[in-house]
Design a protein around this motif. Structure first.
Motif, PDB file in Angstrom:
ATOM      1  N   UNK A 111       1.036  -1.225  -0.213  1.00 27.76           N
ATOM      2  CA  UNK A 111      -0.052  -0.241  -0.076  1.00 27.76           C
ATOM      3  C   UNK A 111       0.917   1.385   0.248  1.00 27.76           C
ATOM      4  N   UNK A 112       1.827   1.565   0.798  1.00 25.64           N
ATOM      5  CA  UNK A 112       3.061   2.860   1.021  1.00 25.64           C
ATOM      6  C   UNK A 112       3.206   2.526  -0.577  1.00 25.64           C
ATOM      7  N   UNK A 113       3.528   1.149  -1.253  1.00 30.04           N
ATOM      8  CA  UNK A 113       4.262   1.814  -2.239  1.00 30.04           C
ATOM      9  C   UNK A 113       3.774   2.843  -3.368  1.00 30.04           C
ATOM     10  N   UNK A 114       1.981   1.948  -3.225  1.00 30.72           N
ATOM     11  CA  UNK A 114       1.222   2.147  -4.214  1.00 30.72           C
ATOM     12  C   UNK A 114       0.997   3.800  -3.658  1.00 30.72           C
ATOM     13  N   UNK A 115       0.952   3.792  -2.679  1.00 32.31           N
ATOM     14  CA  UNK A 115       0.521   5.465  -2.364  1.00 32.31           C
ATOM     15  C   UNK A 115       2.217   6.303  -2.969  1.00 32.31           C
ATOM     16  N   UNK A 129       9.754   2.934  -9.257  1.00 31.89           N
ATOM     17  CA  UNK A 129      10.780   1.925  -9.148  1.00 31.89           C
ATOM     18  C   UNK A 129      11.520   2.160  -7.785  1.00 31.89           C
ATOM     19  N   UNK A 130      13.035   2.360  -7.822  1.00 34.93           N
ATOM     20  CA  UNK A 130      13.318   1.725  -6.141  1.00 34.93           C
ATOM     21  C   UNK A 130      13.511   3.381  -5.413  1.00 34.93           C
ATOM     22  N   UNK A 131      12.574   4.458  -6.059  1.00 36.04           N
ATOM     23  CA  UNK A 131      12.484   5.664  -5.145  1.00 36.04           C
ATOM     24  C   UNK A 131      10.910   5.035  -4.894  1.00 36.04           C
TER      25      UNK A 131
END
Length: 229
Positions: A34-38, A46-48
């Protein structure tokens, strides 16, 4: 005030040793998507975007621990550290909620949302730097009640430990009271009457003390001026 040692049952020990870390790891892992999607919604890629869980969930856990330490030991900035820890927890919860709401088409991205998410790394850095104003050493000085020094005639010193939860001294093994000089002299005369040599070991055995303590009493018996001088 005395303290006693309570042995926890095996299941409580197992929960503390294995259950809590497992739940903590599971919560962090579940929060990652969820946090990567946000972060992706806010424009990172990507990595960021993969670093967002560190800025949210790991940061919230770190802030909670640092705030608790600041409260217990009355470190500088403890109030703001506690407020920041609460805000970090709210941030971690909202990040999951907003991410899932967007994924299930219950809400859409907006300029306000993008701006808010983009500000997270800067806010995290600012708060962590603020909480890092504590002492550089892990061993810190705390105020504790004065503990009386043991009398030199005691066989064993009185051990005093500081309870880190309450800041109060915990009493340890208490010393044996000093033996009256009359009893020492009587024990020495009894040894002489039995034809035994009065030594520190013999005097200690006669008094029910250690040989080292018996030797100290023998020194006072043979050199009484050392005790008064």
């Amino acid at each position: 005030m005395s303290t006693v040692s309570v042995d926890l049952p095996w299941f409580a020990k197992a929960t503390r040793k294995f259950g809590a870390p497992a739940a903590f790891a599971a919560a962090l892992i579940m929060s990652v998507p969820g946090e990567i999607h946000l972060a992706t919604v806010a424009g990172w890629s990507g990595a960021f975007a993969a670093l967002m869980p560190v800025c949210v969930s790991v940061y919230a856990a770190s802030a909670a621990v640092m705030a608790d330490v600041a409260r217990r030991f009355d470190l500088p900035g403890k109030t703001s550290a506690q407020v920041g820890a609460v805000l970090a927890l709210i941030l971690a919860i909202l990040a999951q909620d907003i991410s899932h709401l967007i994924q299930l088409d219950y809400m859409r991205s907006s300029a306000v949302l993008v701006a808010a998410v983009s500000a997270i790394p800067g806010l995290v850095v600012a708060h962590l730097l603020h909480m890092g104003r504590g002492p550089r050493e892990t061993a810190i000085e705390v105020e504790a009640p004065d503990v009386p020094e043991p009398d030199e005639d005691q066989e064993d010193g009185q051990l005093s430990l500081i309870d880190m939860e309450t800041g109060r001294p915990r009493r340890g093994k208490r010393g044996r009271p000093a033996v009256a000089p009359e009893l020492v002299q009587a024990a020495a005369k009894e040894l002489q009457a039995r034809g035994e040599k009065v030594t520190g070991a013999a005097l200690g055995d006669a008094l029910g003390l250690s040989r080292r303590t018996g030797a100290r009493y023998l020194g006072k018996l043979t050199h009484p001026e050392a005790e008064t001088g």
